[in-house]
Structure formats: structure tokens, C-alpha cells
Design an enzyme around this catalytic site. Structure first.
Site, PDB file in Angstrom:
ATOM      1  N   ASP A  91      66.257   8.520 -47.542  1.00 42.53           N
ATOM      2  CA  ASP A  91      66.753   7.110 -47.470  1.00 42.53           C
ATOM      3  C   ASP A  91      67.231   6.792 -48.917  1.00 42.53           C
ATOM      4  O   ASP A  91      68.247   6.168 -49.054  1.00 42.53           O
ATOM      5  CB  ASP A  91      65.787   5.876 -47.044  1.00 42.53           C
ATOM      6  CG  ASP A  91      65.693   5.885 -45.531  1.00 42.53           C
ATOM      7  OD1 ASP A  91      66.633   5.755 -44.898  1.00 42.53           O
ATOM      8  OD2 ASP A  91      64.501   6.022 -45.092  1.00 42.53           O
ATOM      9  N   GLU A 150      69.550   1.486 -45.711  1.00 40.30           N
ATOM     10  CA  GLU A 150      68.884   2.845 -46.344  1.00 40.30           C
ATOM     11  C   GLU A 150      67.890   1.955 -47.344  1.00 40.30           C
ATOM     12  O   GLU A 150      66.976   2.562 -47.401  1.00 40.30           O
ATOM     13  CB  GLU A 150      69.772   3.785 -46.677  1.00 40.30           C
ATOM     14  CG  GLU A 150      70.802   4.123 -45.589  1.00 40.30           C
ATOM     15  CD  GLU A 150      70.142   5.117 -44.427  1.00 40.30           C
ATOM     16  OE1 GLU A 150      68.905   5.030 -44.551  1.00 40.30           O
ATOM     17  OE2 GLU A 150      70.755   5.654 -43.601  1.00 40.30           O
ATOM     18  N   HIS A 160      64.850   0.434 -46.037  1.00 40.13           N
ATOM     19  CA  HIS A 160      63.917   1.489 -45.535  1.00 40.13           C
ATOM     20  C   HIS A 160      62.967   2.036 -46.957  1.00 40.13           C
ATOM     21  O   HIS A 160      61.953   2.108 -46.645  1.00 40.13           O
ATOM     22  CB  HIS A 160      64.513   2.670 -44.945  1.00 40.13           C
ATOM     23  CG  HIS A 160      65.530   2.318 -43.570  1.00 40.13           C
ATOM     24  ND1 HIS A 160      66.318   2.954 -43.177  1.00 40.13           N
ATOM     25  CD2 HIS A 160      65.174   1.148 -42.879  1.00 40.13           C
ATOM     26  CE1 HIS A 160      66.700   2.554 -42.059  1.00 40.13           C
ATOM     27  NE2 HIS A 160      66.379   1.329 -41.949  1.00 40.13           N
ATOM     28  N   TYR A 196      59.023   1.725 -47.232  1.00 34.47           N
ATOM     29  CA  TYR A 196      57.944   2.853 -47.841  1.00 34.47           C
ATOM     30  C   TYR A 196      57.129   2.317 -48.927  1.00 34.47           C
ATOM     31  O   TYR A 196      56.181   2.813 -49.006  1.00 34.47           O
ATOM     32  CB  TYR A 196      58.908   3.902 -47.994  1.00 34.47           C
ATOM     33  CG  TYR A 196      59.647   4.757 -46.592  1.00 34.47           C
ATOM     34  CD1 TYR A 196      58.760   4.690 -45.343  1.00 34.47           C
ATOM     35  CD2 TYR A 196      60.762   4.988 -46.598  1.00 34.47           C
ATOM     36  CE1 TYR A 196      59.381   5.208 -44.302  1.00 34.47           C
ATOM     37  CE2 TYR A 196      61.284   5.559 -45.428  1.00 34.47           C
ATOM     38  CZ  TYR A 196      60.792   5.773 -44.219  1.00 34.47           C
ATOM     39  OH  TYR A 196      61.360   6.267 -42.949  1.00 34.47           O
ATOM     40  N   GLU A 236      70.459  11.894 -40.404  1.00 34.35           N
ATOM     41  CA  GLU A 236      69.980  10.768 -39.391  1.00 34.35           C
ATOM     42  C   GLU A 236      69.450  11.223 -38.007  1.00 34.35           C
ATOM     43  O   GLU A 236      68.653  10.599 -37.467  1.00 34.35           O
ATOM     44  CB  GLU A 236      71.053   9.968 -39.235  1.00 34.35           C
ATOM     45  CG  GLU A 236      71.903   9.443 -40.430  1.00 34.35           C
ATOM     46  CD  GLU A 236      71.093   8.072 -41.094  1.00 34.35           C
ATOM     47  OE1 GLU A 236      70.036   7.755 -40.598  1.00 34.35           O
ATOM     48  OE2 GLU A 236      71.601   7.876 -42.163  1.00 34.35           O
ATOM     49  N   GLU A 252      68.270   3.671 -37.891  1.00 39.81           N
ATOM     50  CA  GLU A 252      68.585   5.071 -37.803  1.00 39.81           C
ATOM     51  C   GLU A 252      69.424   5.354 -36.363  1.00 39.81           C
ATOM     52  O   GLU A 252      70.428   5.985 -36.620  1.00 39.81           O
ATOM     53  CB  GLU A 252      67.527   6.286 -38.114  1.00 39.81           C
ATOM     54  CG  GLU A 252      66.702   5.817 -39.215  1.00 39.81           C
ATOM     55  CD  GLU A 252      67.437   6.066 -40.524  1.00 39.81           C
ATOM     56  OE1 GLU A 252      68.686   5.911 -40.572  1.00 39.81           O
ATOM     57  OE2 GLU A 252      66.824   5.653 -41.502  1.00 39.81           O
ATOM     58  N   HIS A 282      72.890   4.191 -37.045  1.00 39.94           N
ATOM     59  CA  HIS A 282      73.503   4.964 -37.946  1.00 39.94           C
ATOM     60  C   HIS A 282      73.949   6.265 -37.287  1.00 39.94           C
ATOM     61  O   HIS A 282      75.344   6.800 -37.519  1.00 39.94           O
ATOM     62  CB  HIS A 282      72.582   5.357 -39.207  1.00 39.94           C
ATOM     63  CG  HIS A 282      72.111   4.337 -39.790  1.00 39.94           C
ATOM     64  ND1 HIS A 282      70.918   4.229 -40.773  1.00 39.94           N
ATOM     65  CD2 HIS A 282      72.418   2.830 -39.917  1.00 39.94           C
ATOM     66  CE1 HIS A 282      70.666   2.994 -41.159  1.00 39.94           C
ATOM     67  NE2 HIS A 282      71.492   2.374 -40.489  1.00 39.94           N
TER      68      HIS A 282
END
Length: 359
Positions: free
Chosen positions: A97, A127, A130, A134, A194, A228, A231
Site C-alpha cells: 500500500d 491506499e 490502508h 496496518y 491489486e 482493493e 481498484h
């Protein structure tokens, strides 16, 4: 584009404002066209672009709205193999990401359709979200004292260095040589990232969640997975449109090169999944991981009109994942046991039909 669209010329970045460009949709092109950069969302050339825009905008979420309190306890109870897999997979997903966030503007500079520029901008934001997710997982579940070491895995682990170098090299090639043919290949590299590179990792977290462990992290992954898919849909559609606009680019030699890129990526993902997960985790093993990635790759290639690489991989070996990826209906969340509508405002695009797969 400085040549007659043969693939051997050079693409030039679009001008910031070009009042001489036409606004007739029929005259617009994905690359090598003239653009005013006006966002005329009711006058798009590609009819799929506005429904996809609305779906991506409706997919708004915030990582911190998902509670990870119980997940910290679950993480501490993981055995050594499970914790090692968790750490390595999270580090790799952060890299993917992060790379997308940095690289997507390099592609967007050469896209001469404002509606696609807009979609790529939304993807760039997602992204970054994301990566935030995390980070939230690491700080909440793993603990601050171990976070830096997990981030460093992405640049020190020899398996990750090889595969990270492959995809980053594909991106760098376009940065260094912006040709129409290079644009096709960088689209393929994005599509691979992706559509293939996330999925051994996703399957690990879904597998933990189906046994009632780290279910908050599983929910985070579910939201990321949903993004995702949009995407993936974006790059599928860009690929198809460019094939219509520039058929001369898609020579048999280039299409075979694209299939070769996919083959390398599949081999990397299988090797990585077997290294990070292997035969050490309840519910997964090396054979299932290999079959699953090959199965996915067939659908990804067929969606682009390319021949699949593994015709024998015609059965989903991990059907349990589907229960985590039903996105378009209001239902009881598997993890939280509460009602959630995953397309918060309703949607024009059916996520579960994007690629003939729930993933």
C-alpha cells in the site's frame, strides 16, 4: 504522445490546463489525448467511470472505528509460527500500500481523461488509508516496542526483497521510460499487485478469523479487501478501454509478455505464501496456497481477455473465504455480530460481480 500510437514513442505529461482541448467525449483518450482537466462527471466518455466513482466514495471507513481490544489478547496467544506469519504478512501488506500511494501519481500524470484521474486520486487516498489501518493494527495489537522491527521486515527479509524488487522494478521502468507500451505494462503491474499480491496474506487473516481469533483484524482486512476490488475494477476497465483505443499496442508479443509478468507474480506469491505460512498454520497448507493463487490468476487474466496460465486450477480450494467477502448486502457482520451495510449509501456497482469472484 509524439508518434502515431505505435507504442515506441514517448508519452508526455498532460498540461495542467489546456483550454484548446475539446470537451466532446468521443475525442478524448485514456493516454496521448488533449484534456482540459475539467471534471465533467455528467459527461464522461467511459460509462462505467461514474458508477465506480460513487461506489468508491461510498466505501468510506475509518480504521479506528473497529475495536481491536480482544485482538491484542489473541495475538499474545498465537503460537510462534502464527505470530511469525502475522508479522511478516503485515510488513508486506504495508509495503504494497505504501508503494501504491507513492506510485499512482506517476501513472496519473499521463492519463488524459479527467474521470480516470479522479478515480486514481481516490485510489491513492484509499491506499494511504490502508497503511493507516496496518499502523493501527500494529500499535493496538502488537505493541509499540515491536512495531519498528516489523516494518523493517519488508526491506530485510530476502523473500520480500526479491518480490518487492520485482514489482517496484516494473514501476520504475515506466518512470524511466514513458512509452505507450510501457503504460500497458505498468497497468499490468498495478493489476498484479491489486489482484494477486495481497491474497496469500488476506487468506491468512481470514483463516484466523474463521476460528474466532483476531476477528477485529479480520474486519479491517475485509474493508481493505473491498477497496482493493474497486481498484482491480478500475485497472481492468482502463486496460479494456486502451485496447479499444490503441489496438496496435496489443501485439501477440506484448500480450505474451503480460502473461509472463503474471506468471512471475504467481510464482512469487506462492513462494512467499509457502514461506510465510507453509504447513505450520491450522486450516492452510502449501498446496492450498499454490492452488488458490493459480485459481485467482486465471480469473484475473481472463478478465483482461488473456489466456489463463493454469487451466487445471478450475476449483476454488479455499471456499471459506467467500463468507468474509459478501459486500453488497446489509447483513450481520460475521465478526462483530452487528448489522453493517458495506456499501454505506447503496451502490451502482456490484462489488461481488467485479471479477466473477468474491475476491
Amino acid at each position: 504522445m509524439t508518434t502515431g500510437h505505435t507504442g515506441q514513442g514517448r508519452l508526455e505529461p498532460k498540461a495542467l490546463f489546456n483550454p484548446k482541448a475539446g470537451i466532446d467525449p468521443a475525442q478524448r483518450r485514456l493516454i496521448g489525448g488533449e484534456t482540459t482537466n475539467l471534471m465533467m462527471l455528467s459527461n464522461n466518455k467511459y460509462k462505467w467511470s461514474f458508477p465506480l466513482y460513487k461506489t468508491m466514495m461510498q466505501n468510506f471507513w475509518i480504521p479506528e472505528e473497529i475495536s481491536l481490544g480482544q485482538d491484542k489478547l489473541h495475538y499474545e496467544r498465537l503460537d510462534e509460527a502464527e505470530r511469525d506469519a502475522f508479522d511478516r504478512i503485515i510488513s508486506f501488506l504495508v509495503f504494497l500500500d505504501s508503494l501504491q500511494t507513492v506510485n499512482l501519481p506517476n501513472i496519473n500524470d499521463f492519463v488524459t481523461l479527467p474521470e480516470v484521474n479522479l478515480l486514481l486520486n481516490i485510489q491513492t487516498y484509499q491506499e494511504a488509508l490502508h497503511s493507516q489501518s496496518y499502523g493501527y493494527i500494529l500499535e493496538s495489537v502488537v505493541g509499540a516496542n515491536r512495531v519498528q522491527g516489523i516494518y523493517e521486515i519488508a526491506v530485510t527479509d530476502p523473500f520480500l526483497l526479491k518480490r518487492n524488487g520485482f514489482i517496484a522494478g516494473c514501476y520504475q521502468e515506466f518512470i524511466d521510460h514513458q512509452s505507450p507500451e510501457g503504460f500497458v505494462k505498468v497497468m499490468m503491474a498495478n493489476y498484479i499487485l491489486e489482484g494477486i499480491y495481497f491474497y496469500a496474506g488476506f487468506s491468512f487473516f481470514y483463516n484466523l478469523a474463521r476460528f474466532g481469533r483476531l476477528t477485529g483484524v479480520g474486519t479491517e482486512i475485509k474493508y481493505i479487501n473491498r477497496d482493493e476490488l474497486t481498484h482491480l475494477s478500475l485497472f481492468q476497465n482502463m486496460f479494456r478501454e486502451l485496447r479499444l483505443e490503441e489496438p496496435g499496442l496489443f501485439t501477440p508479443e506484448l500480450e505474451e509478455e503480460l502473461r509472463g509478468m503474471m506468471k512471475t507474480a504467481v510464482e512469487h506469491e506462492i513462494e512467499w505464501g509457502q514461506y510465510a505460512v507453509g504447513d505450520r498454520i491450522q486450516g492452510l497448507n502449501s498446496r492450498l496456497i499454490a492452488e488458490y493463487i493459480q485459481y485467482l490468476s486465471n480469473f484475473r487474466l481472463q478478465a483482461l481477455g488473456l489466456e489463463p496460465l493454469y487451466p487445471e486450477a478450475d476449483r476454488d480450494p479455499l471456499p471459506f473465504i467467500r463468507q468474509f467477502t459478501q459486500f453488497n448486502q446489509t447483513k450481520t457482520d460475521f465478526f462483530e455480530e452487528k448489522v453493517i451495510n458495506y456499501a454505506k449509501g447503496g451502490g451502482d456497482l456490484q462489488l461481488d460481480e467485479l471479477d466473477e469472484l468474491d475476491l
